[in-house]
Design a protein around this motif. Structure first.
Motif, PDB file in Angstrom:
ATOM      1  N   ASP A  97      -3.163 -44.697 -22.782  1.00  0.00           N
ATOM      2  CA  ASP A  97      -3.312 -43.629 -21.828  1.00  0.00           C
ATOM      3  C   ASP A  97      -2.483 -42.453 -22.463  1.00  0.00           C
ATOM      4  OD1 ASP A  97      -3.258 -42.234 -19.104  1.00  0.00           O
ATOM      5  OD2 ASP A  97      -1.274 -42.222 -19.299  1.00  0.00           O
ATOM      6  N   SER A  98      -1.283 -42.758 -23.084  1.00  0.00           N
ATOM      7  CA  SER A  98      -0.605 -41.689 -23.890  1.00  0.00           C
ATOM      8  C   SER A  98      -1.473 -41.196 -25.034  1.00  0.00           C
ATOM      9  CB  SER A  98       0.762 -42.475 -24.471  1.00  0.00           C
ATOM     10  OG  SER A  98       1.586 -42.861 -23.455  1.00  0.00           O
ATOM     11  N   MET A  99      -2.222 -41.963 -25.815  1.00  0.00           N
ATOM     12  CA  MET A  99      -2.888 -41.350 -26.947  1.00  0.00           C
ATOM     13  C   MET A  99      -4.039 -40.720 -26.162  1.00  0.00           C
ATOM     14  SD  MET A  99      -3.142 -41.339 -30.315  1.00  0.00           S
ATOM     15  CE  MET A  99      -2.560 -42.539 -31.099  1.00  0.00           C
ATOM     16  N   GLY A 100      -4.808 -40.890 -25.282  1.00  0.00           N
ATOM     17  CA  GLY A 100      -5.622 -40.167 -24.574  1.00  0.00           C
ATOM     18  C   GLY A 100      -5.254 -38.883 -24.273  1.00  0.00           C
ATOM     19  N   TRP A 101      -4.044 -38.864 -23.805  1.00  0.00           N
ATOM     20  CA  TRP A 101      -3.432 -37.583 -23.024  1.00  0.00           C
ATOM     21  C   TRP A 101      -3.092 -36.894 -24.413  1.00  0.00           C
ATOM     22  CZ3 TRP A 101      -3.533 -34.470 -19.419  1.00  0.00           C
ATOM     23  CH2 TRP A 101      -2.360 -33.420 -19.417  1.00  0.00           C
ATOM     24  N   LEU A 102      -2.684 -37.156 -25.451  1.00  0.00           N
ATOM     25  CA  LEU A 102      -2.398 -36.458 -26.656  1.00  0.00           C
ATOM     26  C   LEU A 102      -3.600 -36.013 -27.301  1.00  0.00           C
ATOM     27  CD1 LEU A 102      -0.774 -35.596 -29.279  1.00  0.00           C
ATOM     28  CD2 LEU A 102      -1.031 -38.008 -30.210  1.00  0.00           C
ATOM     29  N   ASN A 103      -4.904 -36.668 -27.271  1.00  0.00           N
ATOM     30  CA  ASN A 103      -6.123 -36.350 -27.708  1.00  0.00           C
ATOM     31  C   ASN A 103      -6.615 -35.033 -26.969  1.00  0.00           C
ATOM     32  OD1 ASN A 103      -6.137 -37.958 -30.020  1.00  0.00           O
ATOM     33  ND2 ASN A 103      -7.218 -39.591 -28.809  1.00  0.00           N
ATOM     34  N   TYR A 104      -6.507 -35.085 -25.673  1.00  0.00           N
ATOM     35  CA  TYR A 104      -6.838 -34.214 -24.788  1.00  0.00           C
ATOM     36  C   TYR A 104      -5.969 -32.796 -24.869  1.00  0.00           C
ATOM     37  CZ  TYR A 104      -7.231 -31.311 -20.577  1.00  0.00           C
ATOM     38  OH  TYR A 104      -7.199 -30.230 -19.574  1.00  0.00           O
ATOM     39  N   ARG A 105      -4.853 -32.914 -25.074  1.00  0.00           N
ATOM     40  CA  ARG A 105      -3.763 -31.717 -25.379  1.00  0.00           C
ATOM     41  C   ARG A 105      -4.073 -31.191 -26.686  1.00  0.00           C
ATOM     42  NH1 ARG A 105       1.613 -30.581 -24.661  1.00  0.00           N
ATOM     43  NH2 ARG A 105       0.773 -28.669 -24.083  1.00  0.00           N
ATOM     44  N   SER A 106      -4.500 -31.834 -27.604  1.00  0.00           N
ATOM     45  CA  SER A 106      -4.873 -31.407 -28.846  1.00  0.00           C
ATOM     46  C   SER A 106      -6.167 -30.896 -29.262  1.00  0.00           C
ATOM     47  CB  SER A 106      -4.198 -32.510 -30.114  1.00  0.00           C
ATOM     48  OG  SER A 106      -4.855 -33.468 -29.842  1.00  0.00           O
ATOM     49  N   GLY A 107      -6.926 -30.903 -27.974  1.00  0.00           N
ATOM     50  CA  GLY A 107      -8.280 -30.643 -28.178  1.00  0.00           C
ATOM     51  C   GLY A 107      -9.579 -31.690 -28.706  1.00  0.00           C
ATOM     52  N   ARG A 108      -8.929 -32.784 -28.789  1.00  0.00           N
ATOM     53  CA  ARG A 108     -10.042 -33.769 -29.308  1.00  0.00           C
ATOM     54  C   ARG A 108     -10.598 -34.464 -27.847  1.00  0.00           C
ATOM     55  NH1 ARG A 108      -6.381 -36.029 -34.480  1.00  0.00           N
ATOM     56  NH2 ARG A 108      -7.922 -37.584 -34.667  1.00  0.00           N
ATOM     57  N   TYR A 109     -11.546 -33.831 -27.320  1.00  0.00           N
ATOM     58  CA  TYR A 109     -11.873 -34.197 -26.045  1.00  0.00           C
ATOM     59  C   TYR A 109     -12.786 -35.726 -26.083  1.00  0.00           C
ATOM     60  CZ  TYR A 109     -10.239 -29.783 -24.962  1.00  0.00           C
ATOM     61  OH  TYR A 109      -9.381 -28.504 -24.783  1.00  0.00           O
ATOM     62  N   GLU A 110     -13.567 -35.774 -27.007  1.00  0.00           N
ATOM     63  CA  GLU A 110     -14.401 -36.761 -26.878  1.00  0.00           C
ATOM     64  C   GLU A 110     -13.534 -38.149 -27.180  1.00  0.00           C
ATOM     65  OE1 GLU A 110     -17.564 -37.040 -26.301  1.00  0.00           O
ATOM     66  OE2 GLU A 110     -17.862 -35.159 -25.842  1.00  0.00           O
ATOM     67  N   GLU A 111     -12.605 -37.920 -28.250  1.00  0.00           N
ATOM     68  CA  GLU A 111     -11.475 -39.245 -28.282  1.00  0.00           C
ATOM     69  C   GLU A 111     -10.959 -39.529 -27.272  1.00  0.00           C
ATOM     70  OE1 GLU A 111      -9.858 -39.199 -32.047  1.00  0.00           O
ATOM     71  OE2 GLU A 111     -10.845 -37.208 -32.485  1.00  0.00           O
ATOM     72  N   ALA A 112     -10.255 -38.333 -26.636  1.00  0.00           N
ATOM     73  CA  ALA A 112      -9.474 -38.534 -25.324  1.00  0.00           C
ATOM     74  C   ALA A 112     -10.397 -39.324 -24.140  1.00  0.00           C
ATOM     75  CB  ALA A 112      -9.288 -37.144 -24.901  1.00  0.00           C
ATOM     76  N   LEU A 113     -11.732 -38.890 -24.142  1.00  0.00           N
ATOM     77  CA  LEU A 113     -12.501 -39.368 -22.901  1.00  0.00           C
ATOM     78  C   LEU A 113     -12.730 -41.007 -23.227  1.00  0.00           C
ATOM     79  CD1 LEU A 113     -14.210 -38.746 -20.625  1.00  0.00           C
ATOM     80  CD2 LEU A 113     -16.034 -38.417 -21.885  1.00  0.00           C
ATOM     81  N   VAL A 114     -13.068 -41.371 -24.464  1.00  0.00           N
ATOM     82  CA  VAL A 114     -13.435 -42.776 -24.921  1.00  0.00           C
ATOM     83  C   VAL A 114     -11.876 -43.784 -24.377  1.00  0.00           C
ATOM     84  CG1 VAL A 114     -13.470 -44.499 -26.827  1.00  0.00           C
ATOM     85  CG2 VAL A 114     -14.821 -42.335 -26.761  1.00  0.00           C
ATOM     86  N   LEU A 115     -10.801 -43.135 -24.720  1.00  0.00           N
ATOM     87  CA  LEU A 115      -9.670 -43.952 -24.649  1.00  0.00           C
ATOM     88  C   LEU A 115      -9.419 -43.978 -23.199  1.00  0.00           C
ATOM     89  CD1 LEU A 115      -7.181 -42.557 -27.309  1.00  0.00           C
ATOM     90  CD2 LEU A 115      -8.512 -44.664 -27.424  1.00  0.00           C
ATOM     91  N   LEU A 116      -9.349 -42.829 -22.398  1.00  0.00           N
ATOM     92  CA  LEU A 116      -9.107 -42.901 -21.072  1.00  0.00           C
ATOM     93  C   LEU A 116     -10.051 -43.643 -20.221  1.00  0.00           C
ATOM     94  CD1 LEU A 116      -7.790 -39.108 -20.788  1.00  0.00           C
ATOM     95  CD2 LEU A 116      -6.450 -41.179 -20.979  1.00  0.00           C
ATOM     96  N   GLU A 117     -11.131 -43.650 -20.495  1.00  0.00           N
ATOM     97  CA  GLU A 117     -12.101 -44.419 -19.779  1.00  0.00           C
ATOM     98  C   GLU A 117     -12.041 -46.087 -20.054  1.00  0.00           C
ATOM     99  OE1 GLU A 117     -16.208 -43.206 -21.008  1.00  0.00           O
ATOM    100  OE2 GLU A 117     -16.279 -41.794 -19.270  1.00  0.00           O
TER     101      GLU A 117
END
Length: 215
Positions: free
Chosen positions: A195-215
């Motif tokens: 969740d932490s890494m997904g949030w980091l990816n979201y905040r840094s604009g790496r949306y696709e990577e964020a989505l994979v982790l958060l899902e």
């Protein structure tokens, strides 16, 4: 076979044998059965000895469950006074009660007092960092978690907490990623770290990577 056990302990008390031990286990049985007020009454029957601290800690936890936060805190404070060499564990116990009620200003104040008395206790430092993060005291979060990591570089909880704080409260995304990658190297399936890494990816604009982790 709790009913049979309870009957045996009650018989034991009638015979006058092991009064503290029988009261302690009767308290545990009632606690597990949801009879919280009755459990407190039994735990109060436990005298000084090897199980006294556990009985008092159970009383504090039950009071917290019953919504009596001041009462739970008084028990923890009393234990600190009675057993000063174990004060740190009772600070942590009281801190848990405050954290459960989202009482972060009080938690921060309590942990600051505790850290001043035991500056090398990593659990106290980590607990204070949680309160400090909620209060946006980022400098203290970093200071406390760096202290933890200096002595325990592979502390996964501290790595995750520091990474998440930097990811959510600052724009120091590269630093945050380093801490979270290290945390994931130890616990790759840990949902909190993912969740932490997904949030980091979201905040840094790496949306696709964020989505994979958060899902």
């Amino acid at each position: 076979k709790l009913a049979a056990a309870k009957a045996r302990f009650l018989t034991l008390r009638e015979l006058g044998g092991f009064p503290s031990e029988s009261a302690f286990y009767l308290g545990r049985i009632d606690y597990g059965d949801g009879k919280l007020e009755s459990a407190i009454s039994w735990f109060k029957e436990v005298g000084q000895g090897r199980i006294y601290i556990d009985a008092q800690a159970n009383i504090a936890m039950i009071k917290s469950k019953l919504g009596d936060l001041p009462g739970a805190r008084r028990v923890a404070a009393s234990l600190r006074q009675q057993f000063p060499t174990k004060a740190a564990q009772f600070y942590v116990l009281e801190g848990e009660f405050l954290a459960n009620e989202n009482q972060y200003p009080e938690l921060f104040e309590l942990m600051t007092e505790a850290v001043s008395k035991s500056p090398d206790n990593l659990t106290l430092r980590y607990t204070r960092s949680i309160a400090a993060a909620e209060l946006d005291k980022i400098d203290i979060v970093e200071s406390d978690l760096h202290k933890v990591l200096e002595k325990d570089p592979d502390n996964v909880n501290a790595l995750n907490a520091l990474g998440y704080t930097l990811a959510s409260k600052t724009f120091r995304f590269d630093e945050a990623r380093g801490y979270l990658k290290k945390a994931l190297s130890f616990r790759p399936d840990d949902s909190a770290i993912l969740d932490s890494m997904g949030w980091l990816n979201y905040r840094s604009g790496r949306y696709e990577e964020a989505l994979v982790l958060l899902e």
